[in-house]
Design a protein around this motif. Sequence first.
Motif, PDB file in Angstrom:
ATOM      1  N   VAL A  14       0.848  -1.199   0.000  1.00 22.30           N
ATOM      2  CA  VAL A  14       0.000   0.000   0.000  1.00 22.30           C
ATOM      3  C   VAL A  14       0.886   1.252   0.000  1.00 22.30           C
ATOM      4  O   VAL A  14       0.623   2.217  -0.716  1.00 22.30           O
ATOM      5  CB  VAL A  14      -0.959  -0.014   1.219  1.00 22.30           C
ATOM      6  N   VAL A  15       1.960   1.213   0.803  1.00 21.06           N
ATOM      7  CA  VAL A  15       2.898   2.335   0.816  1.00 21.06           C
ATOM      8  C   VAL A  15       3.456   2.559  -0.584  1.00 21.06           C
ATOM      9  O   VAL A  15       3.530   3.689  -1.071  1.00 21.06           O
ATOM     10  CB  VAL A  15       4.037   2.088   1.825  1.00 21.06           C
ATOM     11  N   HIS A  16       3.816   1.458  -1.261  1.00 18.43           N
ATOM     12  CA  HIS A  16       4.346   1.584  -2.628  1.00 18.43           C
ATOM     13  C   HIS A  16       3.327   2.261  -3.543  1.00 18.43           C
ATOM     14  O   HIS A  16       3.691   3.107  -4.366  1.00 18.43           O
ATOM     15  CB  HIS A  16       4.708   0.210  -3.170  1.00 18.43           C
ATOM     16  N   LEU A  17       2.055   1.896  -3.383  1.00 17.85           N
ATOM     17  CA  LEU A  17       1.015   2.548  -4.194  1.00 17.85           C
ATOM     18  C   LEU A  17       0.987   4.053  -3.917  1.00 17.85           C
ATOM     19  O   LEU A  17       0.881   4.858  -4.842  1.00 17.85           O
ATOM     20  CB  LEU A  17      -0.355   1.959  -3.843  1.00 17.85           C
ATOM     21  N   GLY A  18       1.083   4.400  -2.631  1.00 16.23           N
ATOM     22  CA  GLY A  18       1.078   5.813  -2.260  1.00 16.23           C
ATOM     23  C   GLY A  18       2.242   6.561  -2.892  1.00 16.23           C
ATOM     24  O   GLY A  18       2.092   7.680  -3.385  1.00 16.23           O
ATOM     25  N   ILE A  19       3.412   5.919  -2.883  1.00 16.51           N
ATOM     26  CA  ILE A  19       4.595   6.551  -3.490  1.00 16.51           C
ATOM     27  C   ILE A  19       4.378   6.745  -4.982  1.00 16.51           C
ATOM     28  O   ILE A  19       4.698   7.797  -5.554  1.00 16.51           O
ATOM     29  CB  ILE A  19       5.860   5.694  -3.236  1.00 16.51           C
ATOM     30  N   ALA A  20       3.801   5.722  -5.633  1.00 19.41           N
ATOM     31  CA  ALA A  20       3.543   5.823  -7.077  1.00 19.41           C
ATOM     32  C   ALA A  20       2.602   6.999  -7.355  1.00 19.41           C
ATOM     33  O   ALA A  20       2.801   7.775  -8.293  1.00 19.41           O
ATOM     34  CB  ALA A  20       2.951   4.516  -7.602  1.00 19.41           C
ATOM     35  N   LEU A  21       1.591   7.131  -6.493  1.00 18.66           N
ATOM     36  CA  LEU A  21       0.620   8.221  -6.636  1.00 18.66           C
ATOM     37  C   LEU A  21       1.323   9.579  -6.516  1.00 18.66           C
ATOM     38  O   LEU A  21       1.109  10.501  -7.300  1.00 18.66           O
ATOM     39  CB  LEU A  21      -0.429   8.069  -5.523  1.00 18.66           C
ATOM     40  N   ILE A  22       2.194   9.674  -5.505  1.00 13.88           N
ATOM     41  CA  ILE A  22       2.926  10.921  -5.290  1.00 13.88           C
ATOM     42  C   ILE A  22       3.834  11.223  -6.475  1.00 13.88           C
ATOM     43  O   ILE A  22       3.931  12.361  -6.934  1.00 13.88           O
ATOM     44  CB  ILE A  22       3.734  10.839  -3.971  1.00 13.88           C
ATOM     45  N   ALA A  23       4.473  10.173  -7.007  1.00 16.94           N
ATOM     46  CA  ALA A  23       5.364  10.373  -8.155  1.00 16.94           C
ATOM     47  C   ALA A  23       4.590  10.950  -9.333  1.00 16.94           C
ATOM     48  O   ALA A  23       5.035  11.897  -9.988  1.00 16.94           O
ATOM     49  CB  ALA A  23       6.023   9.050  -8.536  1.00 16.94           C
ATOM     50  N   VAL A  24       3.383  10.392  -9.586  1.00 16.51           N
ATOM     51  CA  VAL A  24       2.566  10.895 -10.696  1.00 16.51           C
ATOM     52  C   VAL A  24       2.150  12.333 -10.426  1.00 16.51           C
ATOM     53  O   VAL A  24       2.223  13.198 -11.307  1.00 16.51           O
ATOM     54  CB  VAL A  24       1.328   9.986 -10.898  1.00 16.51           C
ATOM     55  N   ALA A  25       1.738  12.608  -9.178  1.00 16.18           N
ATOM     56  CA  ALA A  25       1.300  13.963  -8.840  1.00 16.18           C
ATOM     57  C   ALA A  25       2.444  14.961  -9.039  1.00 16.18           C
ATOM     58  O   ALA A  25       2.235  16.051  -9.562  1.00 16.18           O
ATOM     59  CB  ALA A  25       0.797  14.010  -7.393  1.00 16.18           C
ATOM     60  N   ILE A  26       3.654  14.574  -8.638  1.00 21.78           N
ATOM     61  CA  ILE A  26       4.790  15.475  -8.803  1.00 21.78           C
ATOM     62  C   ILE A  26       5.072  15.704 -10.283  1.00 21.78           C
ATOM     63  O   ILE A  26       5.228  16.842 -10.742  1.00 21.78           O
ATOM     64  CB  ILE A  26       6.039  14.917  -8.091  1.00 21.78           C
ATOM     65  N   ALA A  27       5.105  14.601 -11.046  1.00 23.92           N
ATOM     66  CA  ALA A  27       5.408  14.725 -12.475  1.00 23.92           C
ATOM     67  C   ALA A  27       4.391  15.622 -13.165  1.00 23.92           C
ATOM     68  O   ALA A  27       4.742  16.537 -13.910  1.00 23.92           O
ATOM     69  CB  ALA A  27       5.439  13.343 -13.120  1.00 23.92           C
ATOM     70  N   ALA A  28       3.096  15.361 -12.893  1.00 27.83           N
ATOM     71  CA  ALA A  28       2.049  16.124 -13.575  1.00 27.83           C
ATOM     72  C   ALA A  28       2.081  17.584 -13.157  1.00 27.83           C
ATOM     73  O   ALA A  28       1.976  18.486 -13.992  1.00 27.83           O
ATOM     74  CB  ALA A  28       0.684  15.516 -13.261  1.00 27.83           C
ATOM     75  N   SER A  29       2.259  17.843 -11.844  1.00 29.57           N
ATOM     76  CA  SER A  29       2.190  19.226 -11.381  1.00 29.57           C
ATOM     77  C   SER A  29       3.428  20.016 -11.799  1.00 29.57           C
ATOM     78  O   SER A  29       3.368  21.221 -11.960  1.00 29.57           O
ATOM     79  CB  SER A  29       2.006  19.277  -9.862  1.00 29.57           C
ATOM     80  N   GLN A  30       4.569  19.328 -11.939  1.00 34.87           N
ATOM     81  CA  GLN A  30       5.779  20.039 -12.364  1.00 34.87           C
ATOM     82  C   GLN A  30       5.764  20.293 -13.870  1.00 34.87           C
ATOM     83  O   GLN A  30       6.135  21.361 -14.328  1.00 34.87           O
ATOM     84  CB  GLN A  30       7.037  19.238 -12.006  1.00 34.87           C
ATOM     85  N   ALA A  31       5.359  19.265 -14.616  1.00 32.80           N
ATOM     86  CA  ALA A  31       5.468  19.378 -16.074  1.00 32.80           C
ATOM     87  C   ALA A  31       4.251  20.034 -16.693  1.00 32.80           C
ATOM     88  O   ALA A  31       4.331  20.627 -17.767  1.00 32.80           O
ATOM     89  CB  ALA A  31       5.690  17.998 -16.689  1.00 32.80           C
ATOM     90  N   GLY A  32       3.084  19.924 -16.035  1.00 34.48           N
ATOM     91  CA  GLY A  32       1.858  20.346 -16.700  1.00 34.48           C
ATOM     92  C   GLY A  32       1.260  21.640 -16.201  1.00 34.48           C
ATOM     93  O   GLY A  32       0.178  22.024 -16.635  1.00 34.48           O
ATOM     94  N   ALA A  33       1.950  22.335 -15.269  1.00 32.62           N
ATOM     95  CA  ALA A  33       1.359  23.547 -14.717  1.00 32.62           C
ATOM     96  C   ALA A  33       1.388  24.681 -15.749  1.00 32.62           C
ATOM     97  O   ALA A  33       2.342  24.826 -16.502  1.00 32.62           O
ATOM     98  CB  ALA A  33       2.095  23.972 -13.451  1.00 32.62           C
ATOM     99  N   VAL A  34       0.321  25.461 -15.785  1.00 28.77           N
ATOM    100  CA  VAL A  34       0.235  26.620 -16.684  1.00 28.77           C
ATOM    101  C   VAL A  34       0.072  27.864 -15.816  1.00 28.77           C
ATOM    102  O   VAL A  34      -0.737  27.876 -14.898  1.00 28.77           O
ATOM    103  CB  VAL A  34      -0.992  26.492 -17.610  1.00 28.77           C
ATOM    104  N   GLU A  35       0.870  28.895 -16.106  1.00 29.43           N
ATOM    105  CA  GLU A  35       0.762  30.108 -15.301  1.00 29.43           C
ATOM    106  C   GLU A  35       0.514  31.319 -16.180  1.00 29.43           C
ATOM    107  O   GLU A  35       1.141  31.484 -17.223  1.00 29.43           O
ATOM    108  CB  GLU A  35       2.049  30.326 -14.492  1.00 29.43           C
ATOM    109  N   VAL A  36      -0.431  32.138 -15.763  1.00 28.34           N
ATOM    110  CA  VAL A  36      -0.713  33.381 -16.478  1.00 28.34           C
ATOM    111  C   VAL A  36      -0.813  34.500 -15.455  1.00 28.34           C
ATOM    112  O   VAL A  36      -1.389  34.318 -14.385  1.00 28.34           O
ATOM    113  CB  VAL A  36      -2.041  33.264 -17.275  1.00 28.34           C
ATOM    114  N   GLU A  37      -0.210  35.651 -15.782  1.00 27.81           N
ATOM    115  CA  GLU A  37      -0.304  36.799 -14.884  1.00 27.81           C
ATOM    116  C   GLU A  37      -0.871  37.977 -15.659  1.00 27.81           C
ATOM    117  O   GLU A  37      -0.414  38.266 -16.754  1.00 27.81           O
ATOM    118  CB  GLU A  37       1.091  37.141 -14.340  1.00 27.81           C
ATOM    119  N   ARG A  38      -1.898  38.598 -15.091  1.00 35.02           N
ATOM    120  CA  ARG A  38      -2.538  39.719 -15.778  1.00 35.02           C
ATOM    121  C   ARG A  38      -2.872  40.815 -14.769  1.00 35.02           C
ATOM    122  O   ARG A  38      -3.176  40.510 -13.624  1.00 35.02           O
ATOM    123  CB  ARG A  38      -3.857  39.284 -16.406  1.00 35.02           C
TER     124      ARG A  38
END
Lengths: 190, 152, 669
Positions: free
Chosen positions: C506-530
């Motif tokens: 179960v811990v391994h599953l949690g780590i896998a989940l965190i890895a995906v969350a990190i990858a997606a949030s680092q690579a897929g974030a979009v920022e706009v400032e207005r």
Amino acid sequence: MTTPNVAASRRFTLTGRTANLLVIAVLVGLIVVLALGFRRDPRDIRTAVVGKEAPAFRLERLEGTGTVALEELRGKVVVVNFFASWCVPCREEHPALVRAWERYRTSDVVLVGILFQDSVESGRDFVRRLGGTWPTVVDDRGRTALGFGVFGPPETFFIGRDGVIEGRHIGPIDEDTLVRGIETLRRKPS
Amino acid sequence: MRRSRATGSDGRGAQGIGERRLVALAALALAIAIGFLAVQSLAGSAVYYLTPTEAKERGLAAGQTARLGGQVEAGTLRYEPTTRDLRFVIGDGVSRVLVIGTGAPPGLLREGAGAVVEGAFAADGVFRATQVIAKHDEVYEAPPPGATPSRR
Amino acid sequence: MSIGWADIGAGALRAALLFALGGIVAAAFAARYRDVRGLRSARWCALVAFALVVLADAAMIGALVTHDFRLAYVAGNNARETPLFYSVISLWAALEGSILLWTLVLAGATTFVAWRGTRALPRLATTALGILFAMLAFFLLLVTTPAADPFVASPFVPENGRGPNPLLQNNPLMALHPPLLYLGYVLFSVPFAYAIASLILGEGGDRWLVATRRYALVSWALLGSGIVAGAWWSYAVLGWGGYWAWDPVENAAIMPWLTATAYLHSVMVEEKRRLLRTWNLALVIATFALTILGTFLTRSGIVNSVHAFSLSAIGPLLLGYLVAILVVSCGLMLWRSRELADHGSLGAPLSREAIFLFQNVLFVAATVTVLLGTLYPLIAEALGGVQLSIGAPYFDRVQVPIGLALLFLMGVGPQLPWHGASRATLERQFAAPALAAAAGAALALGSGMRGAAPVLTYALAAFVAATVVQEVVRGVRARRVLHGEPAAHALAALFRRSGRRYGGYVVHLGIALIAVAIAASQAGAVEVERTLSPGGAMRVGQHEIRLDALSEVQEPQRRRVIADLWVAGPGGETRLSPSFAFYPNATQPVGSPGISAGPADDVYAILAAYDARGKAWATIRVRVIPLVSWLWVGGLVIGVGAVIAALPPPRRREVHLPAIAAEAAAGAE
């Protein structure tokens, strides 16, 4: 049959003599670097304001109305003291400030107290209870303190007749230091 | 007894000493590879703290990341809300550098106060800031004219 | 004058110090002469010392809650306007209070070991107890010297205190993350004390390790939750749109967690194969030393950090403590090196123990490289006198490949048998997970991810998840065949009876989940400032954001400028109010982001700048961050897995039997 394997795995179990020495050397190096870190005093850099023109300010008086501005004090020796009511060492140094002020109040020396990160009511209460009749002002959201690079109260700055910061004292100040600082500036030709 | 078990009472143990040494060597190689990667990345990611004077003396190459520490000179700070164009001059009393950035300035960036900007010089000698750090200027003060920032 | 909080607290700490010193003597006596009277005295010493430290902590909370500004700590970290909740948690808002909390946890752990731990293995446990008493005495000494005395009186009583650090009174998460970290840090003292006790007694075996397995696991889990909670705090409070900046304070927390993770795995090699004894001892010592080093680094002010704690005389004392720990540990290990020699050697490259070795090398390498990056500015200054900083790029460049390799090994390790695997085993174990990995990569590419690291992360996370599912399915099937149980029953039995193994999955599953969350949030974030005027709108990804108003609110302890935002997206509409808060006793305003969290993405809005005079415009920065919520969920999953792994199996103490049976049955398919 197993001997060579044991030797091979020893490199990782750190039982070899060289490995031991290596680990100890690294740990000693680590400790030395950490100990050297104590030489770094993050407060050092802030003395950089000495020798520069003091940042101008015009601030509301703590008691009564009106403002005090640094540029109006040109030609006088100015001692700027940052204090706060919650600051313990400020309380400690206060008698020294009172004595110095009594000594110089009629001369060309001005002491200005700047209330640092504190509410006006607490500051007023502090001054009323401890005495002191030199002008005290309220910093505008810490902007003046920022300009002076104040680390934390109490801090005292010595400003010459030309408006240049000539000295700075971090922490509670005593009467001797105050007098010495002021006399140095008074003797200095402007 | 343990020894005999470890060397393989089952058929798989007969794979030989060579293969087992392979494990140790592979682990060692792994450690060395990471060490190499670390040392290389370290050299590439070190960001030097410089004063504008030092940056000019060193002839910092265009595009090389550095942090400039100094004071925002009076009357130079401009933030254009509509284009979010931020520009100011940072100086140390001797040299002055024009800094251009994009985005709102941090809450307390103001003229006369110390600031640290991270970025790189463009070919035209203008410092393009990727980051303006003024929020901690309670702890950071601009170095005196011409001084080496030996401490921070 | 009547007795104040300070007298109660300071008195209790001094009395507790006497009992801790008494405990050292009693425990040493009990261990040396195997005397039950000694043990009995040690137990009572521990309990009384604990009660006294509880009293001291309660006195500090009492002083904070009643705003007793006669105490310097209260005057410096509390104000009349501070709400009750934040008054209570001000206990750990600054250095002295934190050390007080640390002492409380250590006294609790010592008491627990004294009463529960000494039942089995009395000699080893009693020796360990003596070491725990010594550590407790050190911390009590610390809080009774002027360097970190929390009960120092203020020479005068100010009308009002300074109030807590604004950053710390902005969010309730602050209540959670430091105590979790401290619990994790301090609980690791127990495995360390047992390890040292085993070295002192010259026990060659692994009894210390079995006895403290659960302490290590719980400590690891708390440390991990503390790190995730800290990341969440950073995300929700600091308002820079991220959750991890490789700040020295963060590094200080992650380093012991990394070595503890390595330890939790290499322990299994020692239990199963009697190998890696020295290595395991070294990992326990390193983990413990890193908890002290972390405290030292963050509390002595020698490294620059956004957490900027005050400079304190406590630094040299902590450094001395660290040196003492290292000298004693290394000395004992050298002295006992004969008894620690392994008999036997590691298996084939494709055996579980070999994977554990690789995994350990990677974890230790991760620790060493993080330490190097954290200390490099100090080293560079000591050697070359140059001033530099090491930014996040260094850490990313080194840690991302290590993390990916670890993710891979996390899938491979549990699928390999001890001693070595045959070709047939490999095919049976990895056919389905390999397919899942391909599907994961396809999913990443399909959802617009580009770049090797994120795509690889998705693939490896899917790979890990598939191995876990495969293991659970096989285990359930085996139980159904062996015991004739229905599937749900078999599943529950699996987790209850082989909790360590399946909790680990179960811990391994949690780590896998965190890895995906990190990858997606680092690579897929979009920022706009207005920069918007009230009524103006902007578009970020699939979200529409409109500035409705810019208003100013006066609250008892602060003044706030709030941007009222209306947000509409695929998930419906909502309102966000990022703000600036001005505290009277602080120079800098504190920005608070407005966050709308969702399963697909978070909308993270920051008020970057505003028109202070006419409130005519505001610069709004909006980040749309995919999957970041799953990071916190992953942390929760890890916690659940750790609980499953730490719970003792029902009645019989044979942990491995059902697991072996299940394994045999799975292998027989």
